[in-house]
Design an enzyme around this catalytic site. Structure first.
Site, PDB file in Angstrom:
ATOM      1  N   THR A 205       1.013  -1.318  -0.076  1.00  0.00           N
ATOM      2  CA  THR A 205      -0.069   0.006   0.130  1.00  0.00           C
ATOM      3  C   THR A 205       0.906   1.141  -0.175  1.00  0.00           C
ATOM      4  O   THR A 205       1.932   1.178   0.499  1.00  0.00           O
ATOM      5  CB  THR A 205      -0.918   0.035   1.300  1.00  0.00           C
ATOM      6  OG1 THR A 205      -0.210   0.445   2.215  1.00  0.00           O
ATOM      7  CG2 THR A 205      -1.469  -1.161   1.375  1.00  0.00           C
ATOM      8  N   GLY A 206       0.268   2.132  -0.751  1.00  0.00           N
ATOM      9  CA  GLY A 206       1.023   3.583  -0.737  1.00  0.00           C
ATOM     10  C   GLY A 206       2.532   3.472  -1.378  1.00  0.00           C
ATOM     11  O   GLY A 206       3.457   3.715  -1.075  1.00  0.00           O
ATOM     12  N   ALA A 207       2.434   2.786  -2.639  1.00  0.00           N
ATOM     13  CA  ALA A 207       3.589   2.620  -3.527  1.00  0.00           C
ATOM     14  C   ALA A 207       3.832   3.657  -4.574  1.00  0.00           C
ATOM     15  O   ALA A 207       4.867   3.321  -5.378  1.00  0.00           O
ATOM     16  CB  ALA A 207       3.398   1.096  -3.946  1.00  0.00           C
ATOM     17  N   SER A 208       3.216   4.742  -4.631  1.00  0.00           N
ATOM     18  CA  SER A 208       3.492   5.603  -5.785  1.00  0.00           C
ATOM     19  C   SER A 208       4.836   6.317  -5.683  1.00  0.00           C
ATOM     20  O   SER A 208       5.430   6.735  -6.450  1.00  0.00           O
ATOM     21  CB  SER A 208       2.422   6.464  -5.819  1.00  0.00           C
ATOM     22  OG  SER A 208       2.362   7.574  -4.646  1.00  0.00           O
TER      23      SER A 208
ATOM     24  N   ILE B 279       8.884   5.280   0.289  1.00  0.00           N
ATOM     25  CA  ILE B 279       9.407   3.899   0.987  1.00  0.00           C
ATOM     26  C   ILE B 279       8.467   2.806   0.154  1.00  0.00           C
ATOM     27  O   ILE B 279       9.047   1.768  -0.204  1.00  0.00           O
ATOM     28  CB  ILE B 279       9.001   4.049   2.542  1.00  0.00           C
ATOM     29  CG1 ILE B 279      10.110   5.024   3.209  1.00  0.00           C
ATOM     30  CG2 ILE B 279       9.156   2.590   3.151  1.00  0.00           C
ATOM     31  CD1 ILE B 279       9.834   5.137   4.648  1.00  0.00           C
ATOM     32  N   GLY B 280       7.306   2.964   0.071  1.00  0.00           N
ATOM     33  CA  GLY B 280       6.240   2.111  -0.623  1.00  0.00           C
ATOM     34  C   GLY B 280       7.040   1.694  -1.986  1.00  0.00           C
ATOM     35  O   GLY B 280       6.881   0.598  -2.375  1.00  0.00           O
TER      36      GLY B 280
ATOM     37  N   SER C 282       6.816   3.520  12.874  1.00  0.00           N
ATOM     38  CA  SER C 282       7.840   4.851  13.031  1.00  0.00           C
ATOM     39  C   SER C 282       8.304   4.695  14.650  1.00  0.00           C
ATOM     40  O   SER C 282       7.658   4.243  15.470  1.00  0.00           O
ATOM     41  CB  SER C 282       7.067   6.054  12.951  1.00  0.00           C
ATOM     42  OG  SER C 282       7.684   7.053  13.718  1.00  0.00           O
TER      43      SER C 282
ATOM     44  N   TYR D 273       0.009  11.518  15.060  1.00  0.00           N
ATOM     45  CA  TYR D 273       0.782  10.203  14.521  1.00  0.00           C
ATOM     46  C   TYR D 273       1.402   9.201  15.350  1.00  0.00           C
ATOM     47  O   TYR D 273       1.529   7.977  14.977  1.00  0.00           O
ATOM     48  CB  TYR D 273       2.078  11.335  13.720  1.00  0.00           C
ATOM     49  CG  TYR D 273       2.825  10.413  12.801  1.00  0.00           C
ATOM     50  CD1 TYR D 273       2.280   9.778  11.664  1.00  0.00           C
ATOM     51  CD2 TYR D 273       3.928   9.932  13.276  1.00  0.00           C
ATOM     52  CE1 TYR D 273       3.195   9.176  10.745  1.00  0.00           C
ATOM     53  CE2 TYR D 273       5.037   9.212  12.335  1.00  0.00           C
ATOM     54  CZ  TYR D 273       4.638   8.900  11.283  1.00  0.00           C
ATOM     55  OH  TYR D 273       5.345   7.838  10.457  1.00  0.00           O
TER      56      TYR D 273
HETATM   57  P1  NAD Z   1       5.189   9.525   1.304  1.00  0.00           P
HETATM   58  O1  NAD Z   1       4.473  10.683   1.687  1.00  0.00           O
HETATM   59  O2  NAD Z   1       6.558   9.685   0.522  1.00  0.00           O
HETATM   60  O3  NAD Z   1       4.634   8.307   0.757  1.00  0.00           O
HETATM   61  C1  NAD Z   1       3.117   7.858   1.046  1.00  0.00           C
HETATM   62  C2  NAD Z   1       2.485   6.873   0.184  1.00  0.00           C
HETATM   63  O4  NAD Z   1       1.231   6.484   0.940  1.00  0.00           O
HETATM   64  C3  NAD Z   1       2.088   7.639  -1.259  1.00  0.00           C
HETATM   65  O5  NAD Z   1       2.125   6.465  -2.067  1.00  0.00           O
HETATM   66  C4  NAD Z   1       0.536   7.956  -0.847  1.00  0.00           C
HETATM   67  O6  NAD Z   1      -0.240   7.805  -2.229  1.00  0.00           O
HETATM   68  C5  NAD Z   1       0.094   6.936   0.032  1.00  0.00           C
HETATM   69  N1  NAD Z   1      -1.093   7.203   0.799  1.00  0.00           N
HETATM   70  C6  NAD Z   1      -1.324   8.180   1.707  1.00  0.00           C
HETATM   71  N2  NAD Z   1      -2.378   8.113   2.173  1.00  0.00           N
HETATM   72  C7  NAD Z   1      -2.973   7.051   1.506  1.00  0.00           C
HETATM   73  C8  NAD Z   1      -4.304   6.524   1.495  1.00  0.00           C
HETATM   74  N3  NAD Z   1      -5.197   7.085   2.428  1.00  0.00           N
HETATM   75  N4  NAD Z   1      -4.658   5.554   0.986  1.00  0.00           N
HETATM   76  C9  NAD Z   1      -3.732   4.845   0.049  1.00  0.00           C
HETATM   77  N5  NAD Z   1      -2.657   5.461   0.004  1.00  0.00           N
HETATM   78  C10 NAD Z   1      -2.305   6.517   0.633  1.00  0.00           C
HETATM   79  O7  NAD Z   1       5.874   8.759   2.828  1.00  0.00           O
HETATM   80  P2  NAD Z   1       6.797   7.817   3.173  1.00  0.00           P
HETATM   81  O8  NAD Z   1       7.806   8.618   3.813  1.00  0.00           O
HETATM   82  O9  NAD Z   1       7.305   6.929   1.750  1.00  0.00           O
HETATM   83  O10 NAD Z   1       6.136   6.945   3.998  1.00  0.00           O
HETATM   84  C11 NAD Z   1       5.896   5.718   4.039  1.00  0.00           C
HETATM   85  C12 NAD Z   1       5.473   5.105   5.456  1.00  0.00           C
HETATM   86  O11 NAD Z   1       6.623   5.106   6.152  1.00  0.00           O
HETATM   87  C13 NAD Z   1       4.258   5.885   6.358  1.00  0.00           C
HETATM   88  O12 NAD Z   1       3.320   4.966   6.859  1.00  0.00           O
HETATM   89  C14 NAD Z   1       5.095   6.525   7.128  1.00  0.00           C
HETATM   90  O13 NAD Z   1       4.260   6.687   8.337  1.00  0.00           O
HETATM   91  C15 NAD Z   1       6.253   5.572   7.509  1.00  0.00           C
HETATM   92  N6  NAD Z   1       7.395   6.324   8.132  1.00  0.00           N
HETATM   93  C16 NAD Z   1       8.221   7.190   7.238  1.00  0.00           C
HETATM   94  C17 NAD Z   1       9.281   8.011   7.771  1.00  0.00           C
HETATM   95  C18 NAD Z   1      10.041   9.123   7.042  1.00  0.00           C
HETATM   96  O14 NAD Z   1      10.893   9.606   7.480  1.00  0.00           O
HETATM   97  N7  NAD Z   1       9.602   9.195   5.753  1.00  0.00           N
HETATM   98  C19 NAD Z   1       9.535   7.855   9.207  1.00  0.00           C
HETATM   99  C20 NAD Z   1       8.796   6.894   9.762  1.00  0.00           C
HETATM  100  C21 NAD Z   1       7.860   5.970   9.343  1.00  0.00           C
END
Ligand code: NAD
Length: 250
Positions: free
Chosen positions: A19-22, A25-26, A147, A160
């Site tokens: 999920t969230g792969a656009s 991290i995804g 996190s 969060y």
């Molecule tokens: P990002 O904002 O770059 O990407 C988030 C992704 O989630 C996107 O693909 C977006 O489309 C998708 N998304 C958001 N809301 C959504 C929804 N309602 N339905 C479907 N998709 C949805 O964020 P990231 O940094 O890649 O974060 C990914 C995960 O890692 C998150 O769960 C975030 O909490 C966690 N995380 C990130 C960090 C960091 O520092 N980047 C640290 C700790 C945890």
């Protein structure tokens, strides 16, 4: 003789949902799983312009099937619509998430609910539908991207932190429930990872955070993806763990 419980390499096709792969991290996890030969189901909330070409590119480069869905993972109906098209699933990576930075007493109810439904409710919706598919095979891995703030809490990020703390408890509880069925549930508690989620921070903020991190740098999405693959190859006896990936920060 006692049965071996190490993961085995099988020739049958393996399917994973990320999920969230656009982006972020995804996206890195999807790329890494494609490299491992998984067929993929990928979701994002609204970035069709990013997800659709990415899914096609992965399918072409790795000779896998890769099905993209534009869906809100915090919406139960959307998640049900996705699972109607998933007949088999070995791996579920609950990665979609959003952050919110601000004082709690100024937060609206709508913002609180949006964080909870996206970061925590979504993990319930997907797991509830993935479990029967995994029970069918008496095998499966659920990996939740969490996190460090879910463990220790962050000022200005109470909602969060609460949502990720919920994910961590969810992980530990569900692992106990599913261990007898051969399904492992673990979480990766990320520290600061270089993605668009942190765009709200100034260069000065990021430099100050870097100075707090013993590894002396921000983490990369590819490192989280590598951790996901490590969990897929780990012994089945590893379950119910919230694994910190934070450069020694917390
Ligand atoms: P990002 O904002 O770059 O990407 C988030 C992704 O989630 C996107 O693909 C977006 O489309 C998708 N998304 C958001 N809301 C959504 C929804 N309602 N339905 C479907 N998709 C949805 O964020 P990231 O940094 O890649 O974060 C990914 C995960 O890692 C998150 O769960 C975030 O909490 C966690 N995380 C990130 C960090 C960091 O520092 N980047 C640290 C700790 C945890």
């Amino acid at each position: 003789m006692q049965k071996e419980h190490f993961p085995t390499v099988q020739n049958e096709p393996k399917y994973a949902l990320v999920t969230g792969a656009s982006r972020g991290i995804g996206r890195a996890i999807a790329e890494r799983l494609a490299k491992e030969g998984f067929h993929l189901y990928l979701t994002c909330s609204q970035s069709a312009n990013l997800l659709l070409p990415f899914a096609k590119d992965l399918a072409d480069r790795y000779a896998i099937s890769c099905v993209p869905f534009i869906a809100d993972m915090g919406n139960c109906t959307d998640v049900e619509r996705i699972f109607q098209q998933i007949p088999s699933l070995s791996v579920l990576v609950n990665n979609a998430g959003i952050s919110y930075i601000g004082l709690l007493h100024e937060m609206t109810t709508a913002d609180w609910q949006n964080i909870m439904r996206t970061n925590l409710d979504a993990v319930f919706y997907t797991s509830r539908l993935a479990i029967p598919l995994m029970l069918h095979d008496h095998a499966g891995k659920i990996i939740n991207i969490s996190s460090v703030w879910g463990n220790v809490g962050a000022s200005m990020e109470t909602a969060y932190s609460a949502s990720k703390g919920g994910v961590n408890s969810f992980t530990k509880a569900l692992a106990k429930e599913l261990a007898p069925s051969g399904i492992q549930v673990n979480a990766i508690a990320c520290g600061m990872i270089d993605t668009d989620m942190n765009q709200c921070f100034t260069d000065e903020d990021i430099e100050a955070l870097r100075q707090e991190i013993p590894a002396d740098r921000i983490g990369q999405s590819a490192e989280v993806a590598e951790m996901v693959v490590s969990l897929l190859h780990a012994p089945d006896y590893l379950t119910g763990q919230v694994i910190g990936l934070d450069g020694g920060w917390i």
